[in-house]
Design an enzyme around this catalytic site. Structure first.
Site, PDB file in Angstrom:
ATOM      1  N   SER A   1      38.018  44.032  47.102  1.00 19.47           N
ATOM      2  CA  SER A   1      37.400  43.450  45.907  1.00 19.47           C
ATOM      3  C   SER A   1      37.809  42.003  45.644  1.00 19.47           C
ATOM      4  O   SER A   1      37.140  41.305  44.883  1.00 19.47           O
ATOM      5  CB  SER A   1      37.720  44.292  44.665  1.00 19.47           C
TER       6      SER A   1
ATOM      7  N   LYS B   1      42.629  41.527  39.755  1.00 17.05           N
ATOM      8  CA  LYS B   1      41.365  40.855  39.484  1.00 17.05           C
ATOM      9  C   LYS B   1      41.646  39.452  38.959  1.00 17.05           C
ATOM     10  O   LYS B   1      42.792  39.075  38.716  1.00 17.05           O
ATOM     11  CB  LYS B   1      40.529  41.622  38.440  1.00 17.05           C
TER      12      LYS B   1
END
Length: 199
Positions: A56, A97
């Site tokens: 990701s 993230k």
């Protein structure tokens, strides 16, 4: 007589050397023990390391990379936009993230451009991925209200996205991240060693 005296001095020298060696050994042992205790405290309370699983955050961080996370920085300051953070999703799961929205921000993506409070923002960290993607759209259009029902990022929360926008579970699915759930800021990737880099 001189040979006996010479023998005694030699034995005395050996005894002094043994004693000096023992003193040096214990001095080094105590120093090393203190160093290991300090390292353990720093690692436990100020820094920690993670092994990244998943894609990701590619190409910024790759599957299998090992990173160092600063755990104390956000105790004395707030996250900044575009920081890479580790946060708890569940008791057993942490994500990494990128911070996109801070409390009070309005967020939208339009034609692959990030708008914060109606101002366009460059995301230079995505340039490599955009080139590799052949100029295709990385981030599909959305507004904060569309995906969260909120006009702005709530107080004490942040909005996060993975750099691999087409293959990331982030605030578009899990919603806002509470400041309380942040573990810390990713400072550097140290493994593989040939790809050592600071964030």
């Amino acid at each position: 007589m001189s040979s006996k005296l010479g023998y005694s001095i030699t034995e005395m020298d050996k005894s002094i050397k043994r004693k000096n060696w023992r003193l040096k050994f214990w001095s080094w042992a105590k120093t090393l023990a203190v160093v290991f205790i300090i390292i353990a405290m720093v690692r436990g309370f100020m820094f920690t390391n993670y092994v990244i699983h998943g894609q990701s955050m590619m190409p910024t961080i790759n599957d299998g990379d090992r990173i160092i996370v600063n755990k104390i920085g956000y105790e004395i300051s707030e996250p900044n936009r575009f920081d890479l953070i580790i946060f708890h999703v569940t008791e057993d799961t942490d994500y990494i993230k990128r911070v996109i929205g801070l409390p009070g921000d309005q967020i939208r993506y339009e034609k692959d451009i990030l708008y914060i409070n109606d101002e366009p923002h460059d995301e230079d960290f995505l340039n490599q991925f955009k080139e590799e993607n052949g100029g295709g759209v990385l981030t599909d259009d959305f507004t904060l209200e569309d995906i969260t029902g909120e006009m702005t990022v709530p107080q004490d929360h942040i909005f996060v996205l993975g750099d691999n926008r087409q293959n990331s579970i982030d605030s578009r699915q899990i919603g806002f991240v509470s400041m309380e759930h942040i573990v810390g800021r990713a400072n550097m990737a140290y493994w593989p060693i040939q790809e050592l880099r600071i964030f």
